[in-house]
Write an enzyme that holds these catalytic residues in place. Sequence first.
Site, short mmCIF file in Angstrom:
data_model
loop_
_atom_site.label_atom_id
_atom_site.label_comp_id
_atom_site.label_asym_id
_atom_site.label_seq_id
_atom_site.Cartn_x
_atom_site.Cartn_y
_atom_site.Cartn_z
N LYS A 64 121.92 89.92 3.58
CA LYS A 64 120.61 90.19 2.99
C LYS A 64 119.89 88.84 2.84
O LYS A 64 120.39 87.95 2.13
CB LYS A 64 120.76 90.85 1.61
CG LYS A 64 121.44 92.23 1.64
CD LYS A 64 120.45 93.32 1.99
CE LYS A 64 121.08 94.71 1.95
NZ LYS A 64 121.43 95.17 0.62
N ASP A 123 128.58 94.21 1.48
CA ASP A 123 127.20 93.93 1.09
C ASP A 123 127.21 93.07 -0.17
O ASP A 123 127.09 91.85 -0.10
CB ASP A 123 126.42 95.23 0.88
CG ASP A 123 124.97 94.98 0.46
OD1 ASP A 123 124.57 93.82 0.33
OD2 ASP A 123 124.22 95.96 0.26
N ASP A 134 126.47 104.36 2.08
CA ASP A 134 126.44 103.20 1.18
C ASP A 134 126.67 103.69 -0.24
O ASP A 134 125.82 104.34 -0.84
CB ASP A 134 125.09 102.50 1.29
CG ASP A 134 125.04 101.21 0.48
OD1 ASP A 134 126.03 100.88 -0.19
OD2 ASP A 134 124.00 100.53 0.53
N GLU A 187 129.56 101.31 3.64
CA GLU A 187 129.06 100.02 3.17
C GLU A 187 129.39 99.84 1.70
O GLU A 187 129.09 100.71 0.88
CB GLU A 187 127.54 99.95 3.40
CG GLU A 187 126.96 98.59 3.06
CD GLU A 187 125.45 98.54 3.31
OE1 GLU A 187 124.79 97.73 2.64
OE2 GLU A 187 124.95 99.33 4.13
N LYS A 239 122.74 107.09 0.62
CA LYS A 239 123.23 106.46 -0.62
C LYS A 239 124.08 107.47 -1.38
O LYS A 239 123.65 108.59 -1.66
CB LYS A 239 122.04 106.03 -1.49
CG LYS A 239 121.19 104.92 -0.87
CD LYS A 239 121.87 103.57 -0.96
CE LYS A 239 120.92 102.44 -0.56
NZ LYS A 239 121.54 101.12 -0.71
#
EC number: 5.1.1.-
Length: 336
Positions: A251, A229, A178, A204, A154
């Site tokens: 998701k 995403d 991400d 991402e 992240k």
Amino acid sequence: MKLILREYNLKLKHTFTISRESIDFQPSLIVELQSDGFSGFGEATSNPYYNITVPMMMQDLEKIRNIIENTENETPEVFWAKIHPYLQDDMFALCALDLAYNDLYARKKGKKLYELWNYTTERNPMTDYTIGIASIDKMVSKMQELPWPIYKIKLGTKEDIEIVKALRKHTNAIFRIDANCGWTVEETINNAVELKKLGVEFLEQPMKADNWEGHKEVFKHSVLPVIADESCIIEEDVAKCHNHFHGVNVKLVKCGGLTPGKRMIEEAKKLGLRTMVGCMTESTVGISAIAHLLPQLDYVDMDGALLLAEDIATGVTIKDGVVSYSDLNGTGVTLL
């Protein structure tokens, strides 16, 4: 059919930080559906970014308890289409219900879910393991605590390249990045060049979800693939991502469950997009549902239960990135 709702507050092993927030606990709703001596289980977690809380999900499901409990033996597709109009403003609740219904339906048929869908599991992708934003020392210690073949890192800070350079010194694992909407177009294009040199596989959602002009620009110029995403939430979004992203991360909590998730993956494949499913720090209940989509995926991020200090269920197990299914039918879940 009987509906049972359970509220949990899942404790994490470590404070989990992304570009938007930090958490130590993850509130979660578990839905159980009972019928003919069988139980099916589903899950959805709360999410401040989407203004979703567990009490809200429970309230929305209670409103349609009679409709749910008066259902028997419909296919998951028919059940989802019937319930969707009532929960179209709460896809998280719909997801928990849909997962439970798919699980129950497969158990009543005496099959694992992937068997019911006629999927074969020989070429399932490995899952990554997520390293949240922290000090470099803390991020390194998290990697050393759980050596893994693929890390999802992240980012979304001012020191992103320095962080990845520092982490790279400690592992030869594949890196996925991400940024959770934390970068600009210029940062994304420039960062991609440096990150490719550091063994990064893809980026991402580097930019804000609605920056479609920016996504198109990055799609044209990024030296790394970019996966949507936050820009890919519901079924209609898959087509929008074509020629703006190289792939989509579906998701289940955001799209309303396995039933629409399967359709999104099929649509993405038709458009030549890479396919991925991600998690939202669910327990093994939600993670076990994701596992049955693996045969259709290029990538998967289903490490949610690994981030917990204590799990609430058994089901699929994960070792060194490899996912193993439970011996039980449906999604294979048992609550502890």
